[in-house]
Each structure stands twice: as C-alpha cells, then as structure tokens.
Design a protein around this motif. Structure first.
Motif, PDB file in Angstrom:
ATOM      1  N   UNK A 104      45.237  42.839  25.750  1.00  0.00           N
ATOM      2  CA  UNK A 104      44.421  42.199  26.515  1.00  0.00           C
ATOM      3  C   UNK A 104      44.747  41.932  28.143  1.00  0.00           C
ATOM      4  N   UNK A 105      46.009  41.940  28.178  1.00  0.00           N
ATOM      5  CA  UNK A 105      46.754  41.578  29.137  1.00  0.00           C
ATOM      6  C   UNK A 105      46.834  42.885  30.151  1.00  0.00           C
ATOM      7  N   UNK A 106      46.778  44.097  29.261  1.00  0.00           N
ATOM      8  CA  UNK A 106      46.816  45.288  29.764  1.00  0.00           C
ATOM      9  C   UNK A 106      45.353  45.639  30.444  1.00  0.00           C
ATOM     10  N   UNK A 107      44.366  45.375  29.829  1.00  0.00           N
ATOM     11  CA  UNK A 107      42.940  45.405  30.136  1.00  0.00           C
ATOM     12  C   UNK A 107      42.422  44.691  31.486  1.00  0.00           C
ATOM     13  N   UNK A 108      43.147  43.439  31.506  1.00  0.00           N
ATOM     14  CA  UNK A 108      43.111  42.346  32.650  1.00  0.00           C
ATOM     15  C   UNK A 108      43.818  42.996  33.732  1.00  0.00           C
ATOM     16  N   UNK A 109      44.810  43.652  33.612  1.00  0.00           N
ATOM     17  CA  UNK A 109      45.650  44.052  34.703  1.00  0.00           C
ATOM     18  C   UNK A 109      44.929  45.210  35.508  1.00  0.00           C
ATOM     19  N   UNK A 110      44.124  45.847  34.700  1.00  0.00           N
ATOM     20  CA  UNK A 110      43.284  47.076  35.315  1.00  0.00           C
ATOM     21  C   UNK A 110      42.340  46.404  36.488  1.00  0.00           C
ATOM     22  N   UNK A 111      41.659  45.459  35.969  1.00  0.00           N
ATOM     23  CA  UNK A 111      40.670  44.830  36.881  1.00  0.00           C
ATOM     24  C   UNK A 111      41.470  43.951  37.846  1.00  0.00           C
ATOM     25  N   UNK A 112      42.751  43.494  37.663  1.00  0.00           N
ATOM     26  CA  UNK A 112      43.475  42.593  38.698  1.00  0.00           C
ATOM     27  C   UNK A 112      43.566  43.439  40.047  1.00  0.00           C
ATOM     28  N   UNK A 113      43.621  44.804  39.939  1.00  0.00           N
ATOM     29  CA  UNK A 113      43.682  45.743  40.919  1.00  0.00           C
ATOM     30  C   UNK A 113      42.536  45.369  41.859  1.00  0.00           C
ATOM     31  N   UNK A 114      41.418  45.033  41.235  1.00  0.00           N
ATOM     32  CA  UNK A 114      40.131  45.075  42.037  1.00  0.00           C
ATOM     33  C   UNK A 114      39.286  43.534  42.318  1.00  0.00           C
ATOM     34  N   UNK A 115      39.725  42.520  41.509  1.00  0.00           N
ATOM     35  CA  UNK A 115      39.151  41.251  41.801  1.00  0.00           C
ATOM     36  C   UNK A 115      40.284  40.428  42.150  1.00  0.00           C
ATOM     37  N   UNK A 116      39.862  39.499  43.050  1.00  0.00           N
ATOM     38  CA  UNK A 116      40.959  38.277  43.449  1.00  0.00           C
ATOM     39  C   UNK A 116      41.414  37.209  42.275  1.00  0.00           C
ATOM     40  N   UNK A 117      42.473  36.582  42.685  1.00  0.00           N
ATOM     41  CA  UNK A 117      42.997  36.120  41.533  1.00  0.00           C
ATOM     42  C   UNK A 117      42.207  34.890  41.053  1.00  0.00           C
ATOM     43  N   UNK A 118      41.430  34.287  41.839  1.00  0.00           N
ATOM     44  CA  UNK A 118      40.294  33.095  41.203  1.00  0.00           C
ATOM     45  C   UNK A 118      39.641  33.899  40.312  1.00  0.00           C
ATOM     46  N   UNK A 119      39.008  35.081  40.465  1.00  0.00           N
ATOM     47  CA  UNK A 119      38.023  35.800  39.375  1.00  0.00           C
ATOM     48  C   UNK A 119      38.791  36.198  38.280  1.00  0.00           C
ATOM     49  N   UNK A 120      40.021  36.538  38.421  1.00  0.00           N
ATOM     50  CA  UNK A 120      40.871  36.633  37.421  1.00  0.00           C
ATOM     51  C   UNK A 120      41.049  35.728  36.327  1.00  0.00           C
ATOM     52  N   UNK A 121      41.340  34.657  37.018  1.00  0.00           N
ATOM     53  CA  UNK A 121      41.616  33.485  35.929  1.00  0.00           C
ATOM     54  C   UNK A 121      40.314  32.961  35.051  1.00  0.00           C
ATOM     55  N   UNK A 122      39.313  33.305  35.730  1.00  0.00           N
ATOM     56  CA  UNK A 122      37.723  33.178  35.016  1.00  0.00           C
ATOM     57  C   UNK A 122      37.912  34.248  33.928  1.00  0.00           C
ATOM     58  N   UNK A 123      38.109  35.394  34.233  1.00  0.00           N
ATOM     59  CA  UNK A 123      38.059  36.585  33.391  1.00  0.00           C
ATOM     60  C   UNK A 123      39.010  36.376  32.334  1.00  0.00           C
ATOM     61  N   UNK A 124      40.382  36.058  32.660  1.00  0.00           N
ATOM     62  CA  UNK A 124      41.257  35.805  31.475  1.00  0.00           C
ATOM     63  C   UNK A 124      40.756  34.745  30.356  1.00  0.00           C
ATOM     64  N   UNK A 125      40.192  33.377  30.945  1.00  0.00           N
ATOM     65  CA  UNK A 125      39.696  32.729  30.189  1.00  0.00           C
ATOM     66  C   UNK A 125      38.499  33.054  29.048  1.00  0.00           C
TER      67      UNK A 125
END
Length: 282
Positions: free
Chosen positions: A157-178
């Motif tokens: 799951x963290x690997x999937x999130x890491x892909x999107x983290x290259x394109x999304x801001x940190x605030x958005x990634x916090x929501x996506x991870x949740x």
C-alpha cells in the motif's frame, strides 16, 4: 516493457511460474505481465513464455565470441531458446535492438518516463491483489504466516501511495493514505464477517463500497483527467471480485476462486493503466 535481455522460453516438464521466477531472478507478477492470457496455474510443456531475467541472473550456457569476432555473445538458457541482448525474438522474424531508432529520429525522454510509470503502476496493483489473496487465505486457514502476509499488504500500500506522492501535494497524500488504510481495515472486517457467516452483509460490507466511492471521488478531484464514474466502477468491480473470491474459497469452490482471481488481474491492469494515463495528463 523494455527489457535488455528478453528471452523466449519453452516450458519444460515440471516448470511453474514460481520456479521460473526464481531461476531467472524475476517475479511471478512480472512473468504474468509479460505473458498476458497465460493461465499461471496450468502451464503446458512446450508452451512459450517471454521472460525478462532480473539483476544477478547468470546464464551458465552463455557462449563467448571467438577470437577476432566482436559480435554480441549469444545465450542459450535451459529450454533451448536463443536470446540476444537488447533484442526480442519471434519465430520467422529477424531481431532488432529495442533501443534502435529510425534514421532522422530521436528518442523522447518523456516516453521512457511514461513507460516506467505504467510498469510501476501495473506491478503495484497486481501485487496488491496477489498479496491480499495470500493474506486472506492465511487468515481463513488460521496460518501462522498471516501476520507476515498482512505486513506485506501494508508495505505494498505504501508503494502504491509513493507513486501518487510524486504528483500530489503532501496534504492530499495524507487524505489518500487515510482512505487507503481504511480500505484495508474494511477488507479485514469483511473477511472476518464472511468467515463467521457466509451470508454476511453487515455494515462493514456497505462501508467497504462507500470507501471505494470516496477514493474515486478524491482521485478525480486531484486529477481532472479521471472520470469519477468510470473510476468508481473499476473500484466496485475490484471489490466485487475480491468478495466473490472470498465467498468461493470459503465455500470450497477453488476452481471459481481461481477463475475470478485471473479475471481480477485484467481488471487491475485496466485500473493501473487508467490511473497512469491520468497522472501523465496532469
């Protein structure tokens, strides 16, 4: 998928994708990606597979050029199939280096980035359904390995999130991870419910699908190229097939379980490609 030393391999008696993955220093997922349509549970002797050997693979049958011969060494792996570094082979055709360009043309760096993202996205989502499947089997059978499989699911799951983290801001990634972690938690609850009662249809099941809606809505807001309705349907299809696999397994219908799992691979490839195209359009 670019591969410097692609092999056309003839399946031998006793071969399995797991065995070949170990032999050629690759993974079962990569073998499935390179050989779409092949049933990994039913390899036939004589069948041809495309294999991209991983780092550290050494072919003990590699020949060396004779003195004065500067041509590229030819390798013949087990199975009797010839490979030439940087080329692909098809019966009745000549080989051409994959990196060659036509006269007067240049390579585009952006294309390589797109190919890399597409491959990473596919691998990540295919690993997701595979790791979840093994985890659920270990959970249903009360195996001592279930915690290890669960850890692998969360690492993926963290690997999937890491892909999107290259394109999304940190605030958005916090929501996506949740949202993503909530999906995994609800998967646990649905599995536990079905294990206790095959007719389970409690709140966890409903919330599982609501969470999928929330993920689709979130991603479409972050990436305008995503059609929310289409994305929601892909996530629904994923949950449907995951639920059907659990139900079939718990019912002892392993043939149906495997058939649905194989269909879910195609669903994941389509989802991964859809997600990749949207990110590249940003």
């Amino acid at each position: 998928m670019y591969c410097q030393n692609r092999i056309s391999y003839r399946v031998q008696e006793g071969d399995s994708l797991y065995k070949l993955a170990k032999q050629f220093h690759t993974t079962v997922t990569e073998l499935i990606l390179l050989n779409s349509g092949v049933n990994p549970y039913n390899l036939q002797t004589g069948m041809r597979l495309t294999i991209c050997p991983g780092e550290g693979y050494v072919d003990n049958n590699e020949s060396t050029p004779s003195e004065g011969n500067t041509s590229i060494p030819i390798k013949t792996p087990v199975g009797g199939i010839v490979i030439i570094p940087g080329t692909t082979t098809q019966p009745g055709t000549t080989t051409q280096p994959e990196t060659a360009t036509r006269p007067g043309t240049t390579t585009q760096p952006g294309n390589n980035m797109g190919v890399d993202l597409r491959q990473r996205m596919r691998m990540a989502w295919l690993n997701h359904i595979t790791l979840v499947k093994f985890y659920l089997i270990s959970f249903f059978e009360n195996l001592s390995s279930q915690n290890a499989w669960k850890d692998a699911v969360y690492k993926n799951a963290e690997e999937i999130l890491a892909i999107f983290a290259q394109y999304y801001p940190a605030s958005a990634m916090q929501r996506f991870r949740k949202l993503f972690m909530e999906h995994l938690r609800l998967t646990d609850e649905v599995a536990a419910g079905l294990k206790a009662d095959p007719a389970f249809s409690g709140a966890a099941m409903e919330n599982w699908y609501i969470n999928a809606e929330e993920i689709a809505s979130f991603l479409s807001r972050q990436t305008p190229a995503y059609n929310e309705t289409e994305l929601r349907k892909m996530f629904y299809d994923h949950l449907d097939m995951e639920r059907q696999q659990m139900e079939a397994y718990l019912d002892g219908d392993y043939v149906t379980d495997i058939e649905i799992y194989l269909r879910s691979q195609q669903n994941m490839i389509e989802l991964a490609d859809f997600l990749t195209s949207g990110l590249l359009a940003r």
